[in-house]
Design a protein around this motif. Structure first.
Motif, PDB file in Angstrom:
ATOM      1  N   LYS A 189       0.814  -1.209   0.000  1.00 18.52           N
ATOM      2  CA  LYS A 189       0.000   0.000   0.000  1.00 18.52           C
ATOM      3  C   LYS A 189       0.857   1.274   0.000  1.00 18.52           C
ATOM      4  O   LYS A 189       0.556   2.221  -0.732  1.00 18.52           O
ATOM      5  CB  LYS A 189      -0.952  -0.007   1.203  1.00 18.52           C
ATOM      6  CG  LYS A 189      -1.910   1.181   1.190  1.00 18.52           C
ATOM      7  CD  LYS A 189      -2.882   1.150   2.353  1.00 18.52           C
ATOM      8  CE  LYS A 189      -3.877   2.296   2.300  1.00 18.52           C
ATOM      9  NZ  LYS A 189      -3.340   3.586   1.847  1.00 18.52           N
ATOM     10  N   GLN A 190       1.896   1.283   0.806  1.00 19.87           N
ATOM     11  CA  GLN A 190       2.787   2.465   0.841  1.00 19.87           C
ATOM     12  C   GLN A 190       3.301   2.793  -0.551  1.00 19.87           C
ATOM     13  O   GLN A 190       3.353   3.945  -0.967  1.00 19.87           O
ATOM     14  CB  GLN A 190       4.011   2.174   1.710  1.00 19.87           C
ATOM     15  CG  GLN A 190       3.858   2.408   3.193  1.00 19.87           C
ATOM     16  CD  GLN A 190       5.214   2.240   3.869  1.00 19.87           C
ATOM     17  OE1 GLN A 190       6.148   2.994   3.626  1.00 19.87           O
ATOM     18  NE2 GLN A 190       5.320   1.215   4.699  1.00 19.87           N
TER      19      GLN A 190
ATOM     20  N   HIS B  29       2.011   1.787  -3.468  1.00 18.72           N
ATOM     21  CA  HIS B  29       0.917   2.183  -4.366  1.00 18.72           C
ATOM     22  C   HIS B  29       0.517   3.643  -4.131  1.00 18.72           C
ATOM     23  O   HIS B  29       0.260   4.386  -5.085  1.00 18.72           O
ATOM     24  CB  HIS B  29      -0.303   1.276  -4.156  1.00 18.72           C
ATOM     25  CG  HIS B  29      -0.052  -0.140  -4.574  1.00 18.72           C
ATOM     26  ND1 HIS B  29      -0.949  -1.154  -4.365  1.00 18.72           N
ATOM     27  CD2 HIS B  29       1.011  -0.710  -5.190  1.00 18.72           C
ATOM     28  CE1 HIS B  29      -0.451  -2.292  -4.838  1.00 18.72           C
ATOM     29  NE2 HIS B  29       0.738  -2.042  -5.338  1.00 18.72           N
ATOM     30  N   ASP B  30       0.458   4.040  -2.851  1.00 20.67           N
ATOM     31  CA  ASP B  30       0.044   5.414  -2.529  1.00 20.67           C
ATOM     32  C   ASP B  30       0.975   6.432  -3.187  1.00 20.67           C
ATOM     33  O   ASP B  30       0.540   7.494  -3.618  1.00 20.67           O
ATOM     34  CB  ASP B  30       0.043   5.616  -1.006  1.00 20.67           C
ATOM     35  CG  ASP B  30      -1.111   4.891  -0.316  1.00 20.67           C
ATOM     36  OD1 ASP B  30      -2.005   4.399  -1.025  1.00 20.67           O
ATOM     37  OD2 ASP B  30      -1.113   4.825   0.926  1.00 20.67           O
ATOM     38  N   ARG B  31       2.241   6.085  -3.265  1.00 26.30           N
ATOM     39  CA  ARG B  31       3.228   7.044  -3.775  1.00 26.30           C
ATOM     40  C   ARG B  31       3.447   6.912  -5.289  1.00 26.30           C
ATOM     41  O   ARG B  31       3.686   7.899  -5.975  1.00 26.30           O
ATOM     42  CB  ARG B  31       4.550   6.784  -3.033  1.00 26.30           C
ATOM     43  CG  ARG B  31       5.736   7.622  -3.504  1.00 26.30           C
ATOM     44  CD  ARG B  31       5.882   8.876  -2.684  1.00 26.30           C
ATOM     45  NE  ARG B  31       6.958   9.733  -3.162  1.00 26.30           N
ATOM     46  CZ  ARG B  31       6.843  10.594  -4.176  1.00 26.30           C
ATOM     47  NH1 ARG B  31       5.702  10.708  -4.833  1.00 26.30           N
ATOM     48  NH2 ARG B  31       7.870  11.355  -4.521  1.00 26.30           N
TER      49      ARG B  31
ATOM     50  N   LYS C  72       1.705   4.505  -7.676  1.00 24.00           N
ATOM     51  CA  LYS C  72       0.743   3.861  -8.577  1.00 24.00           C
ATOM     52  C   LYS C  72      -0.454   4.774  -8.799  1.00 24.00           C
ATOM     53  O   LYS C  72      -1.050   5.261  -7.832  1.00 24.00           O
ATOM     54  CB  LYS C  72       0.283   2.524  -7.979  1.00 24.00           C
ATOM     55  CG  LYS C  72      -0.628   1.718  -8.907  1.00 24.00           C
ATOM     56  CD  LYS C  72      -1.098   0.444  -8.249  1.00 24.00           C
ATOM     57  CE  LYS C  72      -1.996  -0.365  -9.175  1.00 24.00           C
ATOM     58  NZ  LYS C  72      -2.744  -1.411  -8.452  1.00 24.00           N
TER      59      LYS C  72
ATOM     60  N   GLU D 209      -4.079   4.860  -9.411  1.00 21.81           N
ATOM     61  CA  GLU D 209      -5.208   3.929  -9.387  1.00 21.81           C
ATOM     62  C   GLU D 209      -6.540   4.619  -9.180  1.00 21.81           C
ATOM     63  O   GLU D 209      -6.642   5.802  -9.223  1.00 21.81           O
ATOM     64  CB  GLU D 209      -5.059   2.805  -8.330  1.00 21.81           C
ATOM     65  CG  GLU D 209      -4.155   3.076  -7.176  1.00 21.81           C
ATOM     66  CD  GLU D 209      -3.878   1.833  -6.296  1.00 21.81           C
ATOM     67  OE1 GLU D 209      -4.285   0.717  -6.633  1.00 21.81           O
ATOM     68  OE2 GLU D 209      -3.259   1.996  -5.257  1.00 21.81           O
TER      69      GLU D 209
END
Ligand code: ASC
Length: 138
Positions: A129-130, A132-134, A136, A138
């Motif tokens: 998640k970390q 993806h937050d930075r 990715k 989405e």
């Protein structure tokens, strides 16, 4: 000169993006298999172990799947953000965290420690998640 779309990606770049997307899909498939076992309430070690082994195999490969030119500027459809290349040190650090948590999950699975599985999965998912937050879109 023949007419080509501006910024047409080369076959090598197209291949790099395809390879990388397949790698993340495979990671997600194996992570889902483990999460499904957890949800079942009695995780089957025979399902969990090979999935955890596969995740630990894939994790260190992923950082190598972002060659120069394979970002959004290629014009290809992707969720990878340009920050992967412009803030690569952070991306590399998150991959190191991913490898560490994937190896920890694999150790728990290899030991047959199904009671410890939930914690290891939560730790790994936190790193997913970390990143993806930075990095990715989405
Ligand atoms: C998954 C999956 C992800 C991660 C992420 C964890 O099962 O496909 O990308 O977990 O959602 O936060």
């Amino acid at each position: 000169l023949t007419t080509l779309a501006a910024n047409a990606a080369t076959p090598a770049i197209e291949n790099a993006v395809k390879t990388r997307q397949a790698s993340y899909k495979l990671m997600a498939k194996n992570f889902k298999a483990i999460n499904d076992e957890l949800k079942s309430g009695s995780p089957q070690v025979g399902v969990v172990q090979p999935a955890a082994r596969e995740i630990a195999r894939i994790a260190p490969l992923q950082v190598k799947l972002f060659p120069a030119g394979s970002g959004p500027e290629s014009g290809l459809k992707m969720e990878a953000k340009a920050e992967i290349w412009t803030d690569n040190a952070t991306f590399v650090k998150l991959n190191q965290d991913l490898v560490q948590k994937a190896n920890a999950l694999n150790a728990v699975a290899a030991a047959g420690d199904m009671a410890g599985l939930g914690g290891a999965v939560k730790d790994l998912g936190g790193v997913c998640k970390q990143c993806h937050d930075r990095f990715k879109a989405e």
